[in-house]
Scaffold this motif. Structure first.
Motif, PDB file in Angstrom:
ATOM      1  N   UNK A  32    -108.552  26.195 -33.444  1.00  0.00           N
ATOM      2  CA  UNK A  32    -109.944  26.401 -33.227  1.00  0.00           C
ATOM      3  C   UNK A  32    -109.948  27.225 -31.895  1.00  0.00           C
ATOM      4  N   UNK A  33    -110.807  28.362 -32.122  1.00  0.00           N
ATOM      5  CA  UNK A  33    -110.830  29.357 -31.376  1.00  0.00           C
ATOM      6  C   UNK A  33    -111.495  29.054 -29.882  1.00  0.00           C
ATOM      7  N   UNK A  34    -111.502  29.716 -28.840  1.00  0.00           N
ATOM      8  CA  UNK A  34    -112.267  29.458 -27.652  1.00  0.00           C
ATOM      9  C   UNK A  34    -113.308  30.420 -27.496  1.00  0.00           C
ATOM     10  N   UNK A  35    -114.193  30.260 -26.491  1.00  0.00           N
ATOM     11  CA  UNK A  35    -115.299  31.134 -25.859  1.00  0.00           C
ATOM     12  C   UNK A  35    -116.207  31.274 -27.092  1.00  0.00           C
ATOM     13  N   UNK A  36    -116.874  32.244 -27.071  1.00  0.00           N
ATOM     14  CA  UNK A  36    -117.979  32.766 -28.138  1.00  0.00           C
ATOM     15  C   UNK A  36    -117.443  32.498 -29.309  1.00  0.00           C
ATOM     16  N   UNK A  37    -116.159  32.717 -29.864  1.00  0.00           N
ATOM     17  CA  UNK A  37    -115.728  32.388 -31.072  1.00  0.00           C
ATOM     18  C   UNK A  37    -115.901  30.941 -31.659  1.00  0.00           C
ATOM     19  N   UNK A  38    -115.567  30.078 -30.660  1.00  0.00           N
ATOM     20  CA  UNK A  38    -115.706  28.682 -30.748  1.00  0.00           C
ATOM     21  C   UNK A  38    -117.124  28.358 -31.431  1.00  0.00           C
ATOM     22  N   UNK A  39    -118.221  28.856 -30.894  1.00  0.00           N
ATOM     23  CA  UNK A  39    -119.439  28.507 -31.323  1.00  0.00           C
ATOM     24  C   UNK A  39    -119.667  29.079 -33.010  1.00  0.00           C
ATOM     25  N   UNK A  40    -119.106  30.326 -32.995  1.00  0.00           N
ATOM     26  CA  UNK A  40    -119.111  30.783 -34.137  1.00  0.00           C
ATOM     27  C   UNK A  40    -118.218  29.979 -35.287  1.00  0.00           C
ATOM     28  N   UNK A  41    -117.283  29.578 -34.803  1.00  0.00           N
ATOM     29  CA  UNK A  41    -116.476  28.689 -35.717  1.00  0.00           C
ATOM     30  C   UNK A  41    -117.084  27.481 -36.091  1.00  0.00           C
ATOM     31  N   UNK A  42    -117.845  26.510 -35.063  1.00  0.00           N
ATOM     32  CA  UNK A  42    -118.350  25.305 -35.346  1.00  0.00           C
ATOM     33  C   UNK A  42    -119.614  25.517 -36.129  1.00  0.00           C
ATOM     34  N   UNK A  45    -118.501  25.825 -39.564  1.00  0.00           N
ATOM     35  CA  UNK A  45    -117.779  24.453 -40.063  1.00  0.00           C
ATOM     36  C   UNK A  45    -118.946  23.696 -40.472  1.00  0.00           C
ATOM     37  N   UNK A  46    -120.030  23.864 -39.759  1.00  0.00           N
ATOM     38  CA  UNK A  46    -121.255  23.093 -40.055  1.00  0.00           C
ATOM     39  C   UNK A  46    -121.969  23.541 -41.384  1.00  0.00           C
ATOM     40  N   UNK A  47    -121.748  24.802 -41.548  1.00  0.00           N
ATOM     41  CA  UNK A  47    -122.446  25.282 -43.030  1.00  0.00           C
ATOM     42  C   UNK A  47    -121.632  24.930 -43.958  1.00  0.00           C
ATOM     43  N   UNK A  48    -120.155  24.764 -43.744  1.00  0.00           N
ATOM     44  CA  UNK A  48    -119.409  24.553 -44.945  1.00  0.00           C
ATOM     45  C   UNK A  48    -119.410  23.141 -45.230  1.00  0.00           C
ATOM     46  N   UNK A  49    -119.518  22.464 -44.247  1.00  0.00           N
ATOM     47  CA  UNK A  49    -119.541  20.880 -44.522  1.00  0.00           C
ATOM     48  C   UNK A  49    -121.025  20.410 -44.995  1.00  0.00           C
ATOM     49  N   UNK A  95    -127.787  35.901 -41.861  1.00  0.00           N
ATOM     50  CA  UNK A  95    -126.650  36.743 -41.600  1.00  0.00           C
ATOM     51  C   UNK A  95    -125.791  36.126 -40.581  1.00  0.00           C
ATOM     52  N   UNK A  96    -126.181  35.552 -39.689  1.00  0.00           N
ATOM     53  CA  UNK A  96    -125.273  34.785 -38.529  1.00  0.00           C
ATOM     54  C   UNK A  96    -124.671  33.552 -39.157  1.00  0.00           C
ATOM     55  N   UNK A  97    -125.349  32.980 -40.140  1.00  0.00           N
ATOM     56  CA  UNK A  97    -124.674  31.739 -40.588  1.00  0.00           C
ATOM     57  C   UNK A  97    -123.725  32.235 -41.688  1.00  0.00           C
ATOM     58  N   UNK A  98    -123.905  33.543 -42.405  1.00  0.00           N
ATOM     59  CA  UNK A  98    -122.818  33.770 -43.486  1.00  0.00           C
ATOM     60  C   UNK A  98    -121.534  34.196 -42.598  1.00  0.00           C
ATOM     61  N   UNK A  99    -121.973  34.862 -41.587  1.00  0.00           N
ATOM     62  CA  UNK A  99    -120.645  35.678 -40.868  1.00  0.00           C
ATOM     63  C   UNK A  99    -119.887  34.536 -40.237  1.00  0.00           C
ATOM     64  N   UNK A 100    -120.622  33.513 -39.696  1.00  0.00           N
ATOM     65  CA  UNK A 100    -119.703  32.414 -39.265  1.00  0.00           C
ATOM     66  C   UNK A 100    -119.067  31.578 -40.324  1.00  0.00           C
ATOM     67  N   UNK A 101    -119.740  31.184 -41.590  1.00  0.00           N
ATOM     68  CA  UNK A 101    -119.167  30.660 -42.472  1.00  0.00           C
ATOM     69  C   UNK A 101    -117.732  31.597 -42.953  1.00  0.00           C
ATOM     70  N   UNK A 102    -117.874  32.721 -43.053  1.00  0.00           N
ATOM     71  CA  UNK A 102    -116.677  33.648 -43.421  1.00  0.00           C
ATOM     72  C   UNK A 102    -115.873  33.579 -42.396  1.00  0.00           C
ATOM     73  N   UNK A 103    -116.226  33.596 -40.984  1.00  0.00           N
ATOM     74  CA  UNK A 103    -115.095  33.437 -39.780  1.00  0.00           C
ATOM     75  C   UNK A 103    -114.314  31.967 -39.994  1.00  0.00           C
ATOM     76  N   UNK A 104    -115.043  30.824 -40.335  1.00  0.00           N
ATOM     77  CA  UNK A 104    -114.576  29.597 -40.128  1.00  0.00           C
ATOM     78  C   UNK A 104    -113.509  29.521 -41.600  1.00  0.00           C
ATOM     79  N   UNK A 105    -113.759  29.912 -42.846  1.00  0.00           N
ATOM     80  CA  UNK A 105    -112.875  30.179 -43.625  1.00  0.00           C
ATOM     81  C   UNK A 105    -111.715  30.700 -43.265  1.00  0.00           C
ATOM     82  N   UNK A 106    -111.954  31.997 -42.729  1.00  0.00           N
ATOM     83  CA  UNK A 106    -110.701  32.793 -42.206  1.00  0.00           C
ATOM     84  C   UNK A 106    -109.667  31.866 -41.319  1.00  0.00           C
ATOM     85  N   UNK A 107    -110.389  31.207 -40.134  1.00  0.00           N
ATOM     86  CA  UNK A 107    -109.422  30.534 -39.257  1.00  0.00           C
ATOM     87  C   UNK A 107    -108.793  29.414 -39.824  1.00  0.00           C
ATOM     88  N   UNK A 108    -109.977  28.525 -40.531  1.00  0.00           N
ATOM     89  CA  UNK A 108    -109.387  27.108 -41.041  1.00  0.00           C
ATOM     90  C   UNK A 108    -108.478  27.217 -42.056  1.00  0.00           C
TER      91      UNK A 108
END
Length: 119
Positions: A32-42, A45-49, A95-108
């Motif tokens: 799980x990333x830290x800082x701003x990336x943490x918000x994007x990750x979560x 994750x919320x979109x994914x789940x 667009x923000x949710x889609x980018x966050x979903x892409x980021x979550x999948x990349x990290x997770x």
């Protein structure tokens, strides 16, 4: 005999701990990333789940979203492909949710996406 039982118990605890964290290298909490990336990750994750309500979006291109979501779906491990259907989110993400979903999948799931070409 007591030492054997102690070793057996320790091994059981170790195995249980590995499974509870998603397996070895399974993208557990350590990723799980830290800082701003943490918000994007979560957010991703919320979109994914499906922890947030997704409504139809008027300012998005559903076909473009569907293409991106199909690519994401194809990059998931087989067990996840059976659990979620990301193209169902097409036309429902900002667009923000889609980018966050892409980021979550990349990290997770430790997925590497090709770099986007600059025009």
């Amino acid at each position: 005999m007591k030492n054997f039982i102690k070793i057996l118990i320790m091994n059981l605890l170790l195995i249980t701990g590995i499974n509870a964290s998603g397996g070895i290298g399974g993208g557990g909490i350590a990723n799980i990333p830290q800082g701003q990336d943490r918000e994007k990750y979560h957010l991703g994750k919320a979109v994914y789940n499906q922890d947030i309500t997704l409504d139809s979006q008027t300012k998005v291109n559903p076909q473009e979203q569907e293409e991106r979501l199909e690519y994401l779906q194809g990059s998931l491990p087989n067990t996840e492909k059976r659990r979620v259907n990301l193209p169902d989110f097409s036309g429902k993400l900002t667009e923000e949710q889609l980018q966050a979903l892409e980021y979550f999948v990349q990290v997770r799931f430790n997925v590497k996406f090709p770099e986007k070409k600059k025009e």
